[in-house]
Write an enzyme that holds these catalytic residues in place. Structure first.
Site, PDB file in Angstrom:
ATOM      1  N   CYS A  27       1.093  -1.316   0.038  1.00 29.81           N
ATOM      2  CA  CYS A  27       0.168  -0.128   0.201  1.00 29.81           C
ATOM      3  C   CYS A  27       1.109   1.084  -0.007  1.00 29.81           C
ATOM      4  O   CYS A  27       1.943   1.215   0.409  1.00 29.81           O
ATOM      5  CB  CYS A  27      -1.008  -0.088   1.195  1.00 29.81           C
ATOM      6  N   ASP A  45       0.311   3.864   1.596  1.00 29.21           N
ATOM      7  CA  ASP A  45       0.334   4.311   3.040  1.00 29.21           C
ATOM      8  C   ASP A  45       1.925   4.475   3.593  1.00 29.21           C
ATOM      9  O   ASP A  45       2.591   3.533   3.699  1.00 29.21           O
ATOM     10  CB  ASP A  45      -0.374   3.368   3.992  1.00 29.21           C
ATOM     11  N   ARG A  78       2.934   4.623   6.648  1.00 31.17           N
ATOM     12  CA  ARG A  78       3.360   3.921   7.481  1.00 31.17           C
ATOM     13  C   ARG A  78       3.767   2.403   7.420  1.00 31.17           C
ATOM     14  O   ARG A  78       4.033   1.829   8.193  1.00 31.17           O
ATOM     15  CB  ARG A  78       2.158   3.953   8.492  1.00 31.17           C
ATOM     16  N   HIS A 111      -2.247  -4.042   4.862  1.00 34.80           N
ATOM     17  CA  HIS A 111      -2.423  -3.642   6.253  1.00 34.80           C
ATOM     18  C   HIS A 111      -3.503  -3.315   7.053  1.00 34.80           C
ATOM     19  O   HIS A 111      -4.568  -2.757   6.129  1.00 34.80           O
ATOM     20  CB  HIS A 111      -1.426  -2.418   6.549  1.00 34.80           C
ATOM     21  N   CYS A 164      -6.297   0.151   6.780  1.00 31.19           N
ATOM     22  CA  CYS A 164      -6.135   0.518   5.394  1.00 31.19           C
ATOM     23  C   CYS A 164      -7.178   1.707   5.268  1.00 31.19           C
ATOM     24  O   CYS A 164      -8.542   1.009   4.993  1.00 31.19           O
ATOM     25  CB  CYS A 164      -5.907  -0.589   4.400  1.00 31.19           C
TER      26      CYS A 164
END
Ligand code: CO
Length: 211
Positions: free
Chosen positions: A43, A45, A47, A99, A102
């Site tokens: 992803c 993302d 993090r 994750h 998400c």
């Protein structure tokens, strides 16, 4: 220029220095070429950083990231990354890593329009539709969300296996295994969903290509 932006350039200089302090040939060696064994599809993302999570150095992971770690079979970007990783770099493993928490998957569970991204999120909604009988029985929203994240990863692994790229590699006897992981933002640990596939026979008949 903003302080934040200047800091990025300074950080880069420090990073170069710190790498060279450990190994003076670090960049010289990397410049010679790459030989990663792993393609990571994750992803976007911020993090969920691919290399850090698996303790890998530059040169060890070929990476493709998009919103909600999707394997969309008409996505030229994904197909090009996959083709290069499998047929040129000859990676041995492809990990789809989703994750919990998400945002893309969460948005797919809801109905709010958030712009052009709605059209990307539709691919995730298709996964929900495929599993809605099971998902709709889960009353607790967090549990349903977590289950959807896991099912989405599994579905993307199967979507990888359906590509002519992966099936072609298997047909050529290439050592290539697909895996599905979910990363926990709260813990840092990954969970292996154990959808490891290394042969096309794990797919429904209709998806099995003859070459
Ligand atoms: Co995400």
């Amino acid at each position: 220029m903003s302080e934040y932006y200047q800091k990025l350039l300074e950080n880069n200089k420090k990073w170069v220095e710190s790498q060279l302090a450990v190994d003076k040939d670090f960049f010289k060696d990397l410049a010679k070429g790459q030989n990663p064994q792993l393609l990571w599809i994750g992803c976007s993302d911020s993090r969920v950083p691919a290399n850090e999570i698996v303790g890998a150095k530059p040169g060890e992971v070929f990476v493709h990231r998009n919103i909600a770690n999707m394997v969309v079979h008409s996505d030229m970007n994904m197909l090009s990354v996959l083709d290069y990783a499998v047929n040129v770099l000859k990676v041995k493993h492809v990990i789809v890593c989703g994750h919990y928490g998400c945002g893309g998957v969460k948005a797919a569970m809801g109905n709010q329009s958030i712009g052009i991204i709605d059209n990307w999120i539709r691919h995730i909604k298709d996964v929900y539709r495929l599993h809605h009988v099971h998902l709709d029985t889960i009353a607790d929203e967090t549990t349903r969300f977590n289950t959807f994240v896991e099912l989405n990863v599994k579905e993307q692994v199967f979507d990888l296996a359906k590509t002519s790229i992966v099936q072609g590699a298997w047909r050529n006897g290439q050592d290539l295994t697909l895996h599905g992981w979910v990363y926990g933002l709260n813990s840092g640990f990954v969970t292996d969903l154990e959808v490891n596939i290394s042969f096309e026979k794990d797919l429904d008949d209709v998806y099995q290509l003859k070459f």
